[in-house]
Design a protein around this motif. Structure first.
Motif, PDB file in Angstrom:
ATOM      1  N   ARG A   1      36.078  91.195  95.319  1.00 31.23           N
ATOM      2  CA  ARG A   1      37.508  91.171  95.629  1.00 31.23           C
ATOM      3  C   ARG A   1      37.900  89.884  96.346  1.00 31.23           C
ATOM      4  O   ARG A   1      38.953  89.292  96.070  1.00 31.23           O
ATOM      5  N   LYS A   2      37.054  89.450  97.235  1.00 33.94           N
ATOM      6  CA  LYS A   2      37.329  88.205  97.959  1.00 33.94           C
ATOM      7  C   LYS A   2      37.323  87.010  97.014  1.00 33.94           C
ATOM      8  O   LYS A   2      38.160  86.100  97.137  1.00 33.94           O
TER       9      LYS A   2
ATOM     10  N   GLU B   1      45.341  88.824  89.600  1.00 37.71           N
ATOM     11  CA  GLU B   1      45.052  90.217  89.252  1.00 37.71           C
ATOM     12  C   GLU B   1      45.186  90.451  87.747  1.00 37.71           C
ATOM     13  O   GLU B   1      44.352  91.111  87.120  1.00 37.71           O
ATOM     14  N   GLU B   2      46.245  89.912  87.162  1.00 40.22           N
ATOM     15  CA  GLU B   2      46.539  90.190  85.762  1.00 40.22           C
ATOM     16  C   GLU B   2      45.627  89.422  84.810  1.00 40.22           C
ATOM     17  O   GLU B   2      45.319  89.917  83.709  1.00 40.22           O
ATOM     18  N   SER B   3      45.195  88.231  85.210  1.00 41.08           N
ATOM     19  CA  SER B   3      44.425  87.392  84.274  1.00 41.08           C
ATOM     20  C   SER B   3      42.920  87.439  84.502  1.00 41.08           C
ATOM     21  O   SER B   3      42.166  86.761  83.787  1.00 41.08           O
TER      22      SER B   3
ATOM     23  N   PRO C   1      45.353  80.611  87.856  1.00 44.83           N
ATOM     24  CA  PRO C   1      46.596  81.237  88.318  1.00 44.83           C
ATOM     25  C   PRO C   1      46.999  80.684  89.676  1.00 44.83           C
ATOM     26  O   PRO C   1      46.160  80.224  90.456  1.00 44.83           O
ATOM     27  N   THR C   2      48.282  80.756  89.949  1.00 45.68           N
ATOM     28  CA  THR C   2      48.807  80.194  91.194  1.00 45.68           C
ATOM     29  C   THR C   2      49.246  81.254  92.187  1.00 45.68           C
ATOM     30  O   THR C   2      49.594  80.926  93.319  1.00 45.68           O
ATOM     31  N   SER C   3      49.245  82.498  91.802  1.00 45.38           N
ATOM     32  CA  SER C   3      49.684  83.562  92.708  1.00 45.38           C
ATOM     33  C   SER C   3      48.687  84.710  92.645  1.00 45.38           C
ATOM     34  O   SER C   3      47.886  84.819  91.710  1.00 45.38           O
ATOM     35  N   GLN C   4      48.774  85.593  93.646  1.00 43.12           N
ATOM     36  CA  GLN C   4      47.879  86.744  93.680  1.00 43.12           C
ATOM     37  C   GLN C   4      48.110  87.674  92.498  1.00 43.12           C
ATOM     38  O   GLN C   4      47.171  88.200  91.915  1.00 43.12           O
TER      39      GLN C   4
ATOM     40  N   ALA D   1      35.134  83.987  90.352  1.00 40.95           N
ATOM     41  CA  ALA D   1      36.062  84.694  89.463  1.00 40.95           C
ATOM     42  C   ALA D   1      36.438  83.815  88.280  1.00 40.95           C
ATOM     43  O   ALA D   1      36.608  82.592  88.413  1.00 40.95           O
ATOM     44  N   VAL D   2      36.543  84.432  87.091  1.00 39.14           N
ATOM     45  CA  VAL D   2      36.957  83.738  85.870  1.00 39.14           C
ATOM     46  C   VAL D   2      38.249  84.384  85.380  1.00 39.14           C
ATOM     47  O   VAL D   2      38.308  85.600  85.167  1.00 39.14           O
TER      48      VAL D   2
END
Length: 403
Positions: free
Chosen positions: A195-196, A243-245, A236-239, A228-229
């Motif tokens: 998660r981190k 999450e979505e990608s 991505p530029t936002s949280q 993370a991939v």
């Protein structure tokens, strides 16, 4: 009894001669001689201190230079593990479909470049409804025993508990059948690390652990780094976008001892003991590595010949302690030679001077006969020896016959 008299007489004569010589030696010693000898010994001690201090300063500068180079080597060496992780991430960013054979070929190339890496893994994020499709994909690739599982209370594999999403070990090179199919979300520590890594978008390291396949417990401790991939559209530029990608995680398993040993292979570690601690645990410092048994204690003892550095490994903070072993100090041999050698020379000089004065004194005693001083031998016969002499008061030549 008569045979022992000559021996007793000789012993008495030797004793008397020794006493006369000792008395003459004592009489030959002057206070100035003693003061000079004491001054020489003190100068030798001072010279030994200066030489010893200079040697210690040279040893300390040598130690500090080596410690700095070792720190630089470790810091630079700790960067290498992330190069392979970044390359593996690039593989998944370049293609939306990476097969097991593609992963195997790419990972083997990375493993050849960095032998300290134990294994690379690919852990896709799979919704609960996609577990069956993931297993079928593995079966089609020849892994007929592949199952998504989590360890039960007895340590045996069991079907995972229901969760919205899973993070499963799908690829691993070199492969380990016990690890393939493991859903890491059962473990709160691994789940939090994943998660981190998702939230921060940078490599996150797991604390050291023993591999499940290490049955003997003799293999070096291992650390896992999660990266993370995301989708192939870019970072991505936002949280919410993260999450979505999110597609999954590339993981590198590094064995700590080979990694650190390889990091300093070009540094000069002779005479150094060094150790590495993980300071990320607030409760206690975890000793990750010792160059030799007892190195952690020596490197953390404090003093002028120990140094402590900090180094970062992913999100963790490591401490590098370096201490000097006795062979680096040289043992102070030169100072001992100067001190003892100088003192012995001073005492030898004192003994030589007093001995010469004693010999001269005894010689003068032998050459005096009452008020006469013998100045030379004139002749010898059956009835004695005739010497030329000089009277102490009359100061005129005289002949004296000694029977």
């Amino acid at each position: 009894m008569t045979g022992s008299r000559p021996s007793t007489g000789r012993h008495a004569a030797l004793t008397q001669g020794f006493r006369r010589g000792l008395h003459a030696w004592r009489a030959s010693i002057r206070r100035s001689h003693i003061l000079l000898a004491v001054g020489g010994v003190l100068l030798s001690a001072a010279a030994a201190y200066v030489v010893g201090k200079r040697d210690r300063d040279i040893a300390r500068m040598n130690f500090l230079s080596r410690a700095e180079r070792l720190h630089a080597a470790v810091t630079e060496g700790l960067k290498r593990p992330f190069d392979g992780l970044a390359a593996l991430k690039g593989l998944f960013l370049a293609s939306s479909e990476v097969s097991r054979s593609d992963f195997r070929a790419f990972a083997r190339t990375l493993l050849e470049r960095d032998p300290s890496v134990y294994a690379f893994e690919w852990l896709p994020r799979v919704p609960d409804s996609g577990v069956r499709a993931l297993e079928e994909t593995a079966w089609a690739e020849g892994l007929t025993e592949f199952r998504v599982y989590e360890p039960g209370p007895d340590g045996r594999p069991r079907p995972p508990a229901p969760r919205p999403a899973r993070v499963v070990v799908m690829y691993m090179e070199p492969p380990d059948r016990d690890a393939l199919g493991l859903d890491i979300t059962y473990d709160t520590v691994r789940r939090d690390i994943a998660r981190k890594a998702l939230d921060q978008g940078r490599p996150i390291a797991h604390g050291r652990f023993r591999l499940a396949e290490d049955r003997s417990g003799q293999a070096p401790s291992t650390m896992a780094i999660y990266q993370a991939v995301y989708g192939t559209e870019g970072e991505p530029t936002s949280q919410q976008q993260r999450e979505e990608s999110l597609r999954g995680y590339v993981v590198a398993l590094y064995q700590i001892s080979p990694t650190l040993t390889a990091a300093v292979r070009l540094a000069d570690t002779r005479g150094l003991s060094w150790a590495v601690w993980d300071l990320s645990d607030e409760e206690q410092e975890d000793v990750l590595f010792e160059s030799a048994p007892g190195a952690a204690q020596l490197a953390s003892a404090g003093g002028p010949l120990t140094r402590v550095f900090r180094a970062g490994f992913a999100d963790r903070t490591w401490k590098i302690g370096v201490g000097a072993r006795p062979e680096l100090l040289g043992g102070g041999g030169r100072a001992l030679v100067v001190g003892f050698g100088g003192s012995l020379l001073c005492l030898a000089a004192l003994a030589a001077v007093t001995a010469l004065r004693t010999i001269a004194r005894l010689r003068r005693q032998v050459e005096r006969v009452g008020p006469y001083t013998l100045t030379g031998k004139l002749g010898a016969g059956a009835m004695g020896v005739v010497f030329q002499a000089r009277h102490a008061l009359l100061r005129r030549p005289t002949a004296i016959k000694l029977l």
